[in-house]
Scaffold this motif. Structure first.
Motif, PDB file in Angstrom:
ATOM      1  N   SER A 166       0.788  -1.093   0.102  1.00  0.00           N
ATOM      2  CA  SER A 166      -0.125  -0.026   0.035  1.00  0.00           C
ATOM      3  C   SER A 166       1.027   1.151  -0.016  1.00  0.00           C
ATOM      4  O   SER A 166       2.069   1.002   0.117  1.00  0.00           O
ATOM      5  CB  SER A 166      -1.011  -0.134   1.226  1.00  0.00           C
ATOM      6  OG  SER A 166      -0.108  -0.041   2.548  1.00  0.00           O
ATOM      7  N   GLN A 183     -11.224   2.304   6.292  1.00  0.00           N
ATOM      8  CA  GLN A 183      -9.790   2.551   5.667  1.00  0.00           C
ATOM      9  C   GLN A 183      -9.149   1.250   5.333  1.00  0.00           C
ATOM     10  O   GLN A 183      -8.460   1.397   4.466  1.00  0.00           O
ATOM     11  CB  GLN A 183      -9.022   3.383   6.812  1.00  0.00           C
ATOM     12  CG  GLN A 183      -9.628   4.876   7.006  1.00  0.00           C
ATOM     13  CD  GLN A 183      -8.915   5.713   7.902  1.00  0.00           C
ATOM     14  OE1 GLN A 183      -8.548   5.100   9.161  1.00  0.00           O
ATOM     15  NE2 GLN A 183      -8.378   6.869   7.641  1.00  0.00           N
ATOM     16  N   THR A 198      -7.559   0.054   1.770  1.00  0.00           N
ATOM     17  CA  THR A 198      -6.268  -0.334   1.578  1.00  0.00           C
ATOM     18  C   THR A 198      -6.249  -1.523   1.125  1.00  0.00           C
ATOM     19  O   THR A 198      -5.237  -1.865   0.111  1.00  0.00           O
ATOM     20  CB  THR A 198      -5.396   0.156   2.706  1.00  0.00           C
ATOM     21  OG1 THR A 198      -5.552   1.393   3.270  1.00  0.00           O
ATOM     22  CG2 THR A 198      -3.987  -0.288   2.564  1.00  0.00           C
ATOM     23  N   THR A 249      -4.606  -2.492  -2.587  1.00  0.00           N
ATOM     24  CA  THR A 249      -3.263  -3.293  -2.869  1.00  0.00           C
ATOM     25  C   THR A 249      -3.606  -4.813  -3.480  1.00  0.00           C
ATOM     26  O   THR A 249      -2.696  -4.954  -4.248  1.00  0.00           O
ATOM     27  CB  THR A 249      -2.681  -3.420  -1.127  1.00  0.00           C
ATOM     28  OG1 THR A 249      -2.762  -2.253  -0.536  1.00  0.00           O
ATOM     29  CG2 THR A 249      -1.262  -4.179  -1.142  1.00  0.00           C
ATOM     30  N   GLU A 260      -7.275   4.074  -2.025  1.00  0.00           N
ATOM     31  CA  GLU A 260      -7.246   3.747  -0.622  1.00  0.00           C
ATOM     32  C   GLU A 260      -8.092   4.900   0.119  1.00  0.00           C
ATOM     33  O   GLU A 260      -8.410   4.626   1.238  1.00  0.00           O
ATOM     34  CB  GLU A 260      -5.755   3.840  -0.317  1.00  0.00           C
ATOM     35  CG  GLU A 260      -5.185   2.726  -0.755  1.00  0.00           C
ATOM     36  CD  GLU A 260      -3.700   2.588  -0.288  1.00  0.00           C
ATOM     37  OE1 GLU A 260      -3.267   3.027   0.698  1.00  0.00           O
ATOM     38  OE2 GLU A 260      -2.721   2.122  -1.196  1.00  0.00           O
TER      39      GLU A 260
END
Length: 124
Positions: free
Chosen positions: A43, A74, A78, A82, A122
């Motif tokens: 990330s 969050q 993320t 990723t 993200e």
């Protein structure tokens, strides 16, 4: 006119057999290469690392302590971005490995690129 002598026919069959064996060997090598392929993405903040195999199979996820302090929303965003980055990379690498065995004129790389989803952000 084609030479239809037994010798010419036998030579043509030998060439076809040789070509087929070579293609099968290249195909087997490509399959092994693809089976062993993995792509790892990290990330933007460095808190999440994901490894993906061809076909999208997630083979590893590493989360830092800081990642665990993020909100669920969050962390989810993320993880998704990723995973998308690792999946896209392994898909591109797989396309590059398969391309030499594709039919003439088939742009495997462009085909893969056209089917890759837009990675989620993200910060979403």
């Amino acid at each position: 006119m084609f030479d239809q002598s037994p010798e010419a026919i036998e030579k043509a069959l030998e060439n076809l057999t040789k070509d087929a064996k070579e293609k099968l060997e290249r195909y087997a090598e490509m399959r092994e290469q693809v089976a062993a392929m993995r792509s790892t993405a990290q990330s933007a903040d460095g808190n999440v690392t994901v490894t993906v195999a061809p076909g999208g199979a997630i083979t590893d996820i590493n989360l830092s302590e800081r990642a665990m302090r993020q909100s669920a929303q969050q962390l989810s965003a993320t993880l998704m971005s990723t995973i998308a980055a690792a999946s896209a990379d392994v898909s591109r690498r797989m396309a590059a490995a398969v391309a030499p065995l594709a039919p003439a004129g088939m742009d495997v790389q462009a085909l893969v690129e056209s089917r890759l989803p837009t990675p989620p952000r993200e910060d979403a």
